[in-house]
Design a protein around this motif. Structure first.
Motif, mmCIF file in Angstrom:
data_model
loop_
_atom_site.group_PDB
_atom_site.id
_atom_site.type_symbol
_atom_site.label_atom_id
_atom_site.label_comp_id
_atom_site.label_asym_id
_atom_site.label_seq_id
_atom_site.Cartn_x
_atom_site.Cartn_y
_atom_site.Cartn_z
ATOM 1 N N ALA A 118 0.854 -1.182 0.000
ATOM 2 C CA ALA A 118 0.000 0.000 0.000
ATOM 3 C C ALA A 118 0.889 1.231 0.000
ATOM 4 C CB ALA A 118 -0.914 0.011 1.215
ATOM 5 N N VAL A 119 0.598 2.161 -0.897
ATOM 6 C CA VAL A 119 1.348 3.407 -0.989
ATOM 7 C C VAL A 119 0.361 4.554 -0.810
ATOM 8 C CG1 VAL A 119 2.822 4.847 -2.457
ATOM 9 C CG2 VAL A 119 2.989 2.349 -2.578
ATOM 10 N N THR A 120 0.646 5.407 0.168
ATOM 11 C CA THR A 120 -0.224 6.562 0.388
ATOM 12 C C THR A 120 0.127 7.657 -0.611
ATOM 13 O OG1 THR A 120 1.286 7.384 2.085
ATOM 14 C CG2 THR A 120 -0.570 6.037 2.830
ATOM 15 N N PRO A 121 -0.808 8.556 -0.893
ATOM 16 C CA PRO A 121 -0.567 9.585 -1.906
ATOM 17 C C PRO A 121 0.588 10.519 -1.535
ATOM 18 C CG PRO A 121 -2.788 9.774 -0.983
ATOM 19 C CD PRO A 121 -2.116 8.649 -0.295
ATOM 20 N N GLU A 122 1.419 10.802 -2.524
ATOM 21 C CA GLU A 122 2.553 11.692 -2.321
ATOM 22 C C GLU A 122 2.061 13.141 -2.332
ATOM 23 O OE1 GLU A 122 6.748 12.827 -4.499
ATOM 24 O OE2 GLU A 122 5.778 10.930 -4.950
ATOM 25 N N GLY A 123 2.561 13.935 -1.409
ATOM 26 C CA GLY A 123 2.217 15.350 -1.373
ATOM 27 C C GLY A 123 0.813 15.636 -0.887
ATOM 28 N N ALA A 124 0.180 14.674 -0.218
ATOM 29 C CA ALA A 124 -1.175 14.903 0.287
ATOM 30 C C ALA A 124 -1.129 15.905 1.430
ATOM 31 C CB ALA A 124 -1.782 13.590 0.767
ATOM 32 N N SER A 125 -2.139 16.773 1.495
ATOM 33 C CA SER A 125 -2.184 17.775 2.558
ATOM 34 C C SER A 125 -2.415 17.129 3.917
ATOM 35 C CB SER A 125 -3.272 18.809 2.276
ATOM 36 O OG SER A 125 -4.522 18.177 2.173
ATOM 37 N N GLN A 126 -3.113 15.999 3.924
ATOM 38 C CA GLN A 126 -3.323 15.229 5.138
ATOM 39 C C GLN A 126 -2.856 13.815 4.890
ATOM 40 O OE1 GLN A 126 -7.573 15.667 5.937
ATOM 41 N NE2 GLN A 126 -6.985 16.337 7.975
ATOM 42 N N PRO A 127 -2.168 13.198 5.843
ATOM 43 C CA PRO A 127 -1.764 11.804 5.629
ATOM 44 C C PRO A 127 -2.989 10.899 5.587
ATOM 45 C CG PRO A 127 -1.261 12.511 7.871
ATOM 46 C CD PRO A 127 -1.756 13.717 7.127
ATOM 47 N N ALA A 128 -2.893 9.833 4.815
ATOM 48 C CA ALA A 128 -3.992 8.871 4.730
ATOM 49 C C ALA A 128 -4.110 8.138 6.059
ATOM 50 C CB ALA A 128 -3.728 7.887 3.608
ATOM 51 N N HIS A 129 -5.319 7.961 6.519
ATOM 52 C CA HIS A 129 -5.580 7.192 7.729
ATOM 53 C C HIS A 129 -5.885 5.774 7.297
ATOM 54 C CE1 HIS A 129 -5.645 10.755 10.263
ATOM 55 N NE2 HIS A 129 -6.262 11.344 9.254
ATOM 56 N N LEU A 130 -4.874 4.931 7.384
ATOM 57 C CA LEU A 130 -4.958 3.585 6.834
ATOM 58 C C LEU A 130 -4.820 2.576 7.960
ATOM 59 C CD1 LEU A 130 -5.042 2.045 4.111
ATOM 60 C CD2 LEU A 130 -2.563 2.141 4.099
ATOM 61 N N LEU A 131 -5.793 1.679 8.065
ATOM 62 C CA LEU A 131 -5.774 0.618 9.055
ATOM 63 C C LEU A 131 -5.852 -0.704 8.315
ATOM 64 C CD1 LEU A 131 -5.962 -0.301 12.039
ATOM 65 C CD2 LEU A 131 -8.437 -0.081 11.830
ATOM 66 N N VAL A 132 -4.865 -1.584 8.537
ATOM 67 C CA VAL A 132 -4.839 -2.883 7.873
ATOM 68 C C VAL A 132 -4.944 -3.967 8.939
ATOM 69 C CG1 VAL A 132 -3.536 -4.460 6.411
ATOM 70 C CG2 VAL A 132 -3.405 -2.003 6.005
ATOM 71 N N ASN A 133 -5.966 -4.798 8.831
ATOM 72 C CA ASN A 133 -6.147 -5.922 9.741
ATOM 73 C C ASN A 133 -5.569 -7.168 9.091
ATOM 74 O OD1 ASN A 133 -7.660 -4.391 11.626
ATOM 75 N ND2 ASN A 133 -9.445 -4.601 10.313
ATOM 76 N N THR A 134 -4.761 -7.901 9.853
ATOM 77 C CA THR A 134 -4.196 -9.160 9.371
ATOM 78 C C THR A 134 -3.789 -9.999 10.580
ATOM 79 O OG1 THR A 134 -2.551 -10.168 7.918
ATOM 80 C CG2 THR A 134 -1.860 -8.208 9.112
ATOM 81 N N ALA A 135 -3.816 -11.307 10.431
ATOM 82 C CA ALA A 135 -3.460 -12.192 11.540
ATOM 83 C C ALA A 135 -1.955 -12.165 11.798
ATOM 84 C CB ALA A 135 -3.917 -13.616 11.239
ATOM 85 N N VAL A 136 -1.154 -12.193 10.747
ATOM 86 C CA VAL A 136 0.300 -12.213 10.853
ATOM 87 C C VAL A 136 0.851 -11.295 9.775
ATOM 88 C CG1 VAL A 136 2.368 -13.667 10.713
ATOM 89 C CG2 VAL A 136 0.267 -14.601 11.653
ATOM 90 N N ALA A 137 1.925 -10.555 10.078
ATOM 91 C CA ALA A 137 2.461 -9.642 9.072
ATOM 92 C C ALA A 137 3.977 -9.516 9.189
ATOM 93 C CB ALA A 137 1.831 -8.273 9.217
ATOM 94 N N THR A 138 4.614 -9.320 8.053
ATOM 95 C CA THR A 138 6.008 -8.923 7.972
ATOM 96 C C THR A 138 6.010 -7.636 7.170
ATOM 97 O OG1 THR A 138 6.756 -11.217 7.967
ATOM 98 C CG2 THR A 138 8.303 -9.554 7.162
ATOM 99 N N ILE A 139 6.651 -6.609 7.683
ATOM 100 C CA ILE A 139 6.586 -5.310 7.033
ATOM 101 C C ILE A 139 7.905 -4.988 6.356
ATOM 102 C CG2 ILE A 139 6.326 -2.829 7.433
ATOM 103 C CD1 ILE A 139 4.500 -3.512 9.754
ATOM 104 N N GLY A 140 7.822 -4.543 5.130
ATOM 105 C CA GLY A 140 8.980 -4.043 4.402
ATOM 106 C C GLY A 140 8.687 -2.603 4.007
ATOM 107 N N ILE A 141 9.646 -1.730 4.236
ATOM 108 C CA ILE A 141 9.426 -0.332 3.936
ATOM 109 C C ILE A 141 10.454 0.127 2.916
ATOM 110 C CG2 ILE A 141 9.386 2.002 4.898
ATOM 111 C CD1 ILE A 141 8.554 0.717 7.550
ATOM 112 N N ARG A 142 10.021 0.940 1.965
ATOM 113 C CA ARG A 142 10.859 1.499 0.893
ATOM 114 C C ARG A 142 11.549 0.425 0.066
ATOM 115 N NH1 ARG A 142 13.047 7.347 2.164
ATOM 116 N NH2 ARG A 142 11.487 7.922 3.661
ATOM 117 N N GLY A 143 11.180 0.378 -1.154
ATOM 118 C CA GLY A 143 11.835 -0.538 -2.072
ATOM 119 C C GLY A 143 11.255 -1.930 -2.116
ATOM 120 N N THR A 144 10.196 -2.191 -1.360
ATOM 121 C CA THR A 144 9.566 -3.508 -1.399
ATOM 122 C C THR A 144 8.762 -3.610 -2.688
ATOM 123 O OG1 THR A 144 9.420 -3.533 1.005
ATOM 124 C CG2 THR A 144 8.043 -5.101 -0.193
ATOM 125 N N GLU A 145 9.205 -4.415 -3.616
ATOM 126 C CA GLU A 145 8.552 -4.557 -4.916
ATOM 127 C C GLU A 145 8.270 -6.022 -5.187
ATOM 128 O OE1 GLU A 145 7.880 -2.039 -7.133
ATOM 129 O OE2 GLU A 145 8.795 -0.472 -5.927
#
Length: 147
Positions: A118-145
């Motif tokens: 999930a990528v939030t909009p760039e340059g948004a005046s307000q940050p996106a309020h994003l809630l993701v429900n999942t049982a198990v997660a591994t998070i990768g930030i920047r460059g995860t393709e």
């Protein structure tokens, strides 16, 4: 025979008065649309009568409550009305619970199986309020393709 005709007429009137996919689309406007698709992906929409599956291709609308599923080798990219871009990997199951401003202040998504980005909009005046429900997660930030 007359009773059978009356019964069939009443059944048809009851069906006409019940929510269908078309009427629920008017009451429940699209919260996003498909921007890229590769392989087989479907959306399962719950109605009062029975779930309705539809094949997802570029431009198809998505609604709150839709359950998105990708098959082996498939990828799906969707843009939500709040600007959030979601990419699903193969063999994923993902539910679009709600969009910020509809029933609550958050965009609520649920990952049941698989991978997503999930990528939030760039340059948004307000940050996106994003809630993701999942049982198990591994998070990768920047460059995860994975497309």
């Amino acid at each position: 025979m007359k009773h059978l005709f009356t019964l069939l007429l009443l059944a048809n009137l009851a069906l006409l008065g019940s929510p269908t996919l078309a009427s629920s689309a008017q009451e429940n406007p699209a919260i996003g649309h498909v921007t890229r698709a590769q392989g087989s992906a479907t959306a399962l929409t719950m109605t009062l009568i029975e779930p309705t599956a539809r094949r997802l291709t570029i431009g198809k609308p998505l609604f709150a409550g839709d359950r998105l599923e990708t098959q082996e080798g498939a990828r799906l990219e969707v843009r939500l009305r709040d600007g959030v871009l979601v990419t699903l990997g193969e063999k994923s199951v993902f539910v679009l619970q709600s969009l910020a401003g509809q029933k609550n202040d958050n965009t609520v998504l649920e990952l049941t199986k698989g991978v997503f980005r999930a990528v939030t909009p760039e340059g948004a005046s307000q940050p996106a309020h994003l809630l993701v429900n999942t049982a198990v997660a591994t998070i990768g930030i920047r460059g995860t393709e994975f497309w």
